[in-house]
Scaffold this motif. Structure first.
Motif, PDB file in Angstrom:
ATOM      1  N   ARG A  27       0.865  -1.180   0.000  1.00 35.67           N
ATOM      2  CA  ARG A  27       0.000   0.000   0.000  1.00 35.67           C
ATOM      3  C   ARG A  27       0.902   1.231   0.000  1.00 35.67           C
ATOM      4  O   ARG A  27       1.973   1.212   0.629  1.00 35.67           O
ATOM      5  N   MET A  75      -4.617  -3.848   9.022  1.00 37.91           N
ATOM      6  CA  MET A  75      -4.405  -4.745   7.881  1.00 37.91           C
ATOM      7  C   MET A  75      -4.568  -4.031   6.541  1.00 37.91           C
ATOM      8  O   MET A  75      -3.818  -4.271   5.598  1.00 37.91           O
ATOM      9  N   TRP A 106       1.244  -8.074   8.178  1.00 39.46           N
ATOM     10  CA  TRP A 106       0.015  -8.185   7.386  1.00 39.46           C
ATOM     11  C   TRP A 106      -0.491  -9.635   7.404  1.00 39.46           C
ATOM     12  O   TRP A 106      -1.677  -9.896   7.574  1.00 39.46           O
ATOM     13  N   ARG A 136      -4.067 -10.986   8.685  1.00 38.19           N
ATOM     14  CA  ARG A 136      -4.939 -11.686   7.724  1.00 38.19           C
ATOM     15  C   ARG A 136      -5.382 -13.038   8.336  1.00 38.19           C
ATOM     16  O   ARG A 136      -6.520 -13.450   8.182  1.00 38.19           O
ATOM     17  N   GLY A 154     -16.468  -1.999   7.368  1.00 44.01           N
ATOM     18  CA  GLY A 154     -17.697  -2.767   7.160  1.00 44.01           C
ATOM     19  C   GLY A 154     -18.962  -1.943   7.141  1.00 44.01           C
ATOM     20  O   GLY A 154     -19.957  -2.334   6.513  1.00 44.01           O
ATOM     21  N   THR A 176     -19.503   0.793   3.658  1.00 42.71           N
ATOM     22  CA  THR A 176     -19.576   0.019   2.410  1.00 42.71           C
ATOM     23  C   THR A 176     -20.893  -0.760   2.330  1.00 42.71           C
ATOM     24  O   THR A 176     -21.575  -0.721   1.295  1.00 42.71           O
ATOM     25  N   VAL A 201      -8.794  -0.025  -2.942  1.00 45.58           N
ATOM     26  CA  VAL A 201      -7.888   0.723  -2.055  1.00 45.58           C
ATOM     27  C   VAL A 201      -6.565   0.815  -2.834  1.00 45.58           C
ATOM     28  O   VAL A 201      -6.170  -0.171  -3.457  1.00 45.58           O
ATOM     29  N   HIS A 242      -2.983   0.460  -4.334  1.00 52.08           N
ATOM     30  CA  HIS A 242      -1.852  -0.463  -4.140  1.00 52.08           C
ATOM     31  C   HIS A 242      -0.574   0.290  -4.525  1.00 52.08           C
ATOM     32  O   HIS A 242      -0.643   1.385  -5.097  1.00 52.08           O
ATOM     33  N   PRO A 255     -15.807  -5.835  -7.192  1.00 51.28           N
ATOM     34  CA  PRO A 255     -16.198  -4.867  -6.162  1.00 51.28           C
ATOM     35  C   PRO A 255     -15.446  -5.070  -4.853  1.00 51.28           C
ATOM     36  O   PRO A 255     -15.352  -4.145  -4.049  1.00 51.28           O
ATOM     37  N   PHE A 256     -14.939  -6.299  -4.624  1.00 52.74           N
ATOM     38  CA  PHE A 256     -14.206  -6.558  -3.388  1.00 52.74           C
ATOM     39  C   PHE A 256     -12.697  -6.671  -3.646  1.00 52.74           C
ATOM     40  O   PHE A 256     -11.958  -7.166  -2.812  1.00 52.74           O
ATOM     41  N   ARG A 300      -4.772  -8.898  -1.545  1.00 56.39           N
ATOM     42  CA  ARG A 300      -5.348  -7.846  -0.700  1.00 56.39           C
ATOM     43  C   ARG A 300      -6.850  -7.732  -0.885  1.00 56.39           C
ATOM     44  O   ARG A 300      -7.467  -6.736  -0.514  1.00 56.39           O
ATOM     45  N   CYS A 354     -10.774  -8.033  -0.318  1.00 55.77           N
ATOM     46  CA  CYS A 354     -11.510  -7.758   0.929  1.00 55.77           C
ATOM     47  C   CYS A 354     -11.791  -9.049   1.699  1.00 55.77           C
ATOM     48  O   CYS A 354     -12.369  -9.980   1.148  1.00 55.77           O
ATOM     49  N   PRO A 355     -11.417  -9.112   2.984  1.00 48.42           N
ATOM     50  CA  PRO A 355     -11.722 -10.322   3.753  1.00 48.42           C
ATOM     51  C   PRO A 355     -13.162 -10.329   4.275  1.00 48.42           C
ATOM     52  O   PRO A 355     -13.631 -11.321   4.804  1.00 48.42           O
TER      53      PRO A 355
HETATM   54  C1  HEM Z   1     -20.188  -4.088   0.521  1.00 53.43           C
HETATM   55  C2  HEM Z   1     -19.245  -4.176   1.420  1.00 53.43           C
HETATM   56  C3  HEM Z   1     -17.766  -4.100   1.149  1.00 53.43           C
HETATM   57  C4  HEM Z   1     -17.107  -3.743   0.012  1.00 53.43           C
HETATM   58  C5  HEM Z   1     -17.693  -3.317  -1.318  1.00 53.43           C
HETATM   59  C6  HEM Z   1     -15.683  -3.836   0.294  1.00 53.43           C
HETATM   60  C7  HEM Z   1     -14.688  -3.566  -0.638  1.00 53.43           C
HETATM   61  C8  HEM Z   1     -13.340  -3.641  -0.360  1.00 53.43           C
HETATM   62  C9  HEM Z   1     -12.302  -3.349  -1.316  1.00 53.43           C
HETATM   63  C10 HEM Z   1     -12.529  -2.936  -2.744  1.00 53.43           C
HETATM   64  C11 HEM Z   1     -11.112  -3.527  -0.694  1.00 53.43           C
HETATM   65  C12 HEM Z   1      -9.735  -3.287  -1.291  1.00 53.43           C
HETATM   66  C13 HEM Z   1      -9.252  -4.489  -2.053  1.00 53.43           C
HETATM   67  C14 HEM Z   1      -7.954  -4.207  -2.750  1.00 53.43           C
HETATM   68  O1  HEM Z   1      -7.146  -3.443  -2.237  1.00 53.43           O
HETATM   69  O2  HEM Z   1      -7.722  -4.745  -3.828  1.00 53.43           O
HETATM   70  C15 HEM Z   1     -11.394  -3.913   0.660  1.00 53.43           C
HETATM   71  C16 HEM Z   1     -10.411  -4.169   1.594  1.00 53.43           C
HETATM   72  C17 HEM Z   1     -10.687  -4.499   2.892  1.00 53.43           C
HETATM   73  N1  HEM Z   1     -11.933  -4.719   3.451  1.00 53.43           N
HETATM   74 FE1  HEM Z   1     -13.703  -4.582   2.495  1.00 53.43          FE
HETATM   75  N2  HEM Z   1     -15.519  -4.231   1.585  1.00 53.43           N
HETATM   76  C18 HEM Z   1     -16.762  -4.416   2.149  1.00 53.43           C
HETATM   77  C19 HEM Z   1     -17.034  -4.850   3.432  1.00 53.43           C
HETATM   78  C20 HEM Z   1     -16.079  -5.151   4.370  1.00 53.43           C
HETATM   79  C21 HEM Z   1     -16.340  -5.669   5.682  1.00 53.43           C
HETATM   80  C22 HEM Z   1     -17.725  -6.009   6.220  1.00 53.43           C
HETATM   81  C23 HEM Z   1     -15.132  -5.794   6.321  1.00 53.43           C
HETATM   82  C24 HEM Z   1     -14.790  -6.280   7.704  1.00 53.43           C
HETATM   83  C25 HEM Z   1     -15.551  -6.668   8.604  1.00 53.43           C
HETATM   84  C26 HEM Z   1     -14.116  -5.354   5.395  1.00 53.43           C
HETATM   85  C27 HEM Z   1     -12.767  -5.301   5.686  1.00 53.43           C
HETATM   86  C28 HEM Z   1     -11.772  -5.007   4.770  1.00 53.43           C
HETATM   87  C29 HEM Z   1     -10.344  -4.993   5.089  1.00 53.43           C
HETATM   88  C30 HEM Z   1      -9.716  -5.270   6.451  1.00 53.43           C
HETATM   89  C31 HEM Z   1      -9.666  -4.695   3.897  1.00 53.43           C
HETATM   90  C32 HEM Z   1      -8.147  -4.591   3.696  1.00 53.43           C
HETATM   91  C33 HEM Z   1      -7.594  -5.902   3.154  1.00 53.43           C
HETATM   92  C34 HEM Z   1      -6.080  -5.871   2.946  1.00 53.43           C
HETATM   93  O3  HEM Z   1      -5.540  -4.808   2.699  1.00 53.43           O
HETATM   94  O4  HEM Z   1      -5.454  -6.932   3.025  1.00 53.43           O
HETATM   95  N3  HEM Z   1     -14.714  -4.984   4.229  1.00 53.43           N
HETATM   96  N4  HEM Z   1     -12.748  -3.996   0.843  1.00 53.43           N
END
Ligand code: HEM
Length: 655
Positions: free
Chosen positions: A105, A121, A130, A134, A315, A318, A383, A385, A444-445, A450, A452-453
């Motif tokens: 990042r 994270m 990280w 994870r 969470g 989003t 997010v 990179h 979308p995730f 990396r 989304c978990p």
């Molecule tokens: C509709 C709901 C959600 C959407 C659209 C979403 C989308 C995303 C996206 C696009 C990323 C970045 C992925 C990337 O860098 O390539 C991300 C990262 C992340 N999301 Fe979500 N998210 C959602 C819900 C949640 C929820 C409910 C949680 C936790 C309870 C969460 C925790 C995280 C975390 C911790 C990361 C960072 C992962 C990393 O850098 O390793 N997200 N999310």
């Protein structure tokens, strides 16, 4: 001569470093010239391409650049080189072949200040810390088993939203339609779900806590990512540009105080009870505090605080914006709303409310959510990179230290890979074999390491909430108004104008389920007070077989009782004839017996009225029942009429 000889070492000590500097610069310059860098629009000195993303929401401005220059573009935003990727094949290269190279990042101001110095994270560099985090998410917090065990708390949060909507009176008459602002409702729901997962119980006055946190999340989202100019001019940070750093420090203080209070409440409770505090359900804080007890070096206070802040922030917004966009799309496309309701009626029926286990069977509902995330991805630029080594994307050289922006919003609307990309067509996910088959046309995730978990959790919450709202209520646009679909600016893509809708009275499903819930709680309390005895429960419900709505409620209730207490004996008193003729055929009674009956009924109706007048809420499923309840219980302000579909004609019984 002697002078010249003596000045030679001085001259050479000046010239040699100059020569080396020149050689190094010219080598770097020729190297960069020889590089096959991605195409780039014309830029200005100092600001680079920042002026190109100044007006529209950033994802739209970047999509316009890609439309003119191609799917792989190199930008310079202030002092930062940025690789902009806007097609599925280019994204695939970044997140598969070069996933490790792009797993870092960038070092940005917001995560420095709000991400506990980039130790959460989402912002920590790719490496052992990280990986540790994870693993905590995957094993302890968001595994299938952990999600299954927290499903009950999500169901309760969704049902309490349904109940609150149900109890709000209509605008002009108690049972009539009501104008409802949904943005706040969705936000509160998402927050409650995340908070119930994180902490044991919502504190008294949690509405105020929720509001405080909401402001923090919204302000953070507004200053995060590509929208924040100071991220591209580190010098501006030092000059205190627009007080960004001061604002962030304020946000940080108030957020840390809030989370600190939350953890402290849990610590105290654990000390007092010597365990989880809430038997049977371990929250994220409980899990983290017990991990800390066994390994305080790894699970420090900062790690725990960061994790909680991250779950609540990542969470809540989003999930809430996705529910809001989905609802907008359903209102604009009533035929899709009807099809979703038809699926719910067919798969769930009218006798109960949707459960989380039903979600995999609701194929059309899942298509609606996927199509919403395609058109309105909550994090449109993912997010950011950053590349930790040189690599090539789309045949172009990408130097190490380049920030990567993958424009999911543009990829999801790419006419080269999607048929009629601007249309809302949930069926496309049925025809094309679902989201999996869409591959990196749908991200979308995010994707890769990396990714989304929280996807599994988010999909459960969104699906359960939408299914419940569609199943239990009728929805409409505001009369004479179109739904405004303008997108706002921020890390998560907000809707500029909060969604307002017309909510019509609840359907039988909600009536049956809420009534069952209320009756069940009452009887369960009685039963638990008389433990040890073999208990039987009797239901007095004459004319249960005559096609009114009452029998549905009764059978739901009996079923709920038997599911909960399989050993319970249930006796139902009913009569199997209920036509005007059959009632009349009961024949005249003797005068004495008639008088006694009358006295008995007078006393009974008085008792019935006094008990009924203590009710907090009465639900009637017909106007006939309502007027009967009004007359005997005398609580018209607490009596709600619930509409059944189709309505039944009871006039013949009133003759
Ligand atoms: C509709 C709901 C959600 C959407 C659209 C979403 C989308 C995303 C996206 C696009 C990323 C970045 C992925 C990337 O860098 O390539 C991300 C990262 C992340 N999301 Fe979500 N998210 C959602 C819900 C949640 C929820 C409910 C949680 C936790 C309870 C969460 C925790 C995280 C975390 C911790 C990361 C960072 C992962 C990393 O850098 O390793 N997200 N999310």
């Amino acid at each position: 001569m002697a002078d010249a000889a003596s000045s030679l070492p001085l001259l050479s000590s000046l010239l040699i470093p100059l020569f080396l500097l020149f050689a190094s610069l010219s080598w770097r310059w020729t190297k960069s010239v020889r590089k096959n860098l991605p195409p780039s629009p014309r830029s200005f000195p100092i600001i680079g391409h920042l002026h190109l993303i100044a007006k529209l929401p950033t994802h739209r401005a970047l999509a316009a650049i890609a439309a003119a220059r191609g799917p792989v573009v190199l930008l310079r935003l202030g002092s930062r080189p940025v690789l902009l990727v806007s097609s599925a094949p280019a994204a695939e290269e970044c997140f598969t072949a070069h996933d490790v190279a792009f797993a870092n990042r960038p070092n940005l101001l917001v995560p420095q200040m709000l991400g506990f110095v980039c130790t959460t994270m989402g912002w920590t560099p790719h490496g052992p810390h990280w990986r540790d985090l994870r693993r905590i998410y995957a094993v302890h917090l968001l595994s299938s088993a952990a999600l299954r065990s927290s499903s009950d708390s999500r169901t309760r949060a969704v049902r309490s939203l349904a109940k609150a909507l149900f109890l709000e009176p209509g605008d002009s008459e108690p049972d009539g339609p009501r104008r409802v602002e949904m943005k706040t409702k969705f936000y509160n729901l998402a927050y409650d779900v995340m908070m119930r997962m994180v902490a044991t119980a919502l504190k008294e006055g949690s509405a105020e806590e929720r509001q405080r946190f909401r402001e923090i999340v919204q302000k953070t989202s507004a200053v995060s990512g590509a929208a924040n100019v100071t991220e591209f001019f580190p010098a501006l940070r030092r000059l205190g540009w627009r007080g960004t750093e001061r604002k962030l420090a304020r946000l940080q203080r108030s957020r840390d105080a809030l989370i600190g209070e939350l953890i402290e409440r849990h610590r105290v409770r654990r000390r007092q009870s010597g365990s989880n505090g809430d038997k049977g359900r371990a929250t994220v804080i409980d899990v983290m505090l017990s991990l800390q007890e066994s390994d305080p070096g790894t699970y420090t206070d900062v790690t725990i605080r960061g994790l909680i802040a991250e779950i609540l922030a990542a969470g809540t917004d989003t999930s809430a914006v996705t529910m809001e966009w989905a609802m907008c799309l359903l209102l604009i496309h009533p035929e899709v709303l009807h099809a979703a309701r038809a699926e719910l009626d067919a798969k769930i029926g009218q006798g109960r409310m949707v459960e989380e286990e039903d979600i995999p069977n609701l194929a059309y509902l899942n298509c609606i959510i996927n199509e919403t995330l395609r058109l309105y991805p909550a994090v449109p630029l993912l997010v950011p990179h950053e590349s930790s080594q040189d690599c090539t994307v789309g045949g172009y050289d990408v130097p190490r230290g380049t920030m990567l922006l993958a424009n999911a919003w543009a990829i999801h609307r790419d006419p080269n890979t999607w048929d009629q990309p601007e249309e809302f067509k949930p069926e496309r996910f049925q025809c094309e074999g679902g989201k999996e088959e869409a591959g990196l046309r749908m991200l979308p995730f995010g994707s890769g390491r990396r990714r989304c978990p929280g996807e599994g959790l988010a999909m459960r919450v969104i699906a359960l909430a939408l299914a419940t709202l569609i199943h239990c209520f009728e929805w409409d646009k505001l009369p004479g108004e179109d739904v405004d679909m303008t997108e706002g600016q921020g890390l998560s893509m907000p809707k500029v104008k909060p969604l307002e809708v017309i909510r019509w009275a609840a359907t039988t499903t909600l009536l049956s389920s809420l009534l069952s819930l209320v009756l069940f709680s009452a009887v369960a309390a009685v039963i638990s007070g008389r433990r040890g005895r073999r208990t039987a429960v009797g239901f007095f419900h004459p004319y249960t077989n005559d096609g009114g709505g009452g029998e549905r409620v009764l059978w739901c209730f009996v079923r709920a009782m038997q599911e909960e207490k399989p050993d319970l004996d249930c006796a139902v008193f009913t009569v199997d004839d209920a036509s005007p003729q059959s009632l009349a055929a009961r024949g005249p009674l003797s005068i004495l017996l008639s008088r006694c009956t009358l006295v008995y009924y007078t006393i009974f109706s008085w008792l019935y009225g006094s008990v009924g007048s203590c009710a907090h809420l009465a639900m009637a499923n017909s106007s006939w029942t309502r007027s009967h309840i009004d007359c005997l219980w005398k609580i018209p302000q607490l009596t709600k009429r619930v509409h059944r579909h189709p309505p039944r004609d009871t006039s013949s019984l009133q003759n």
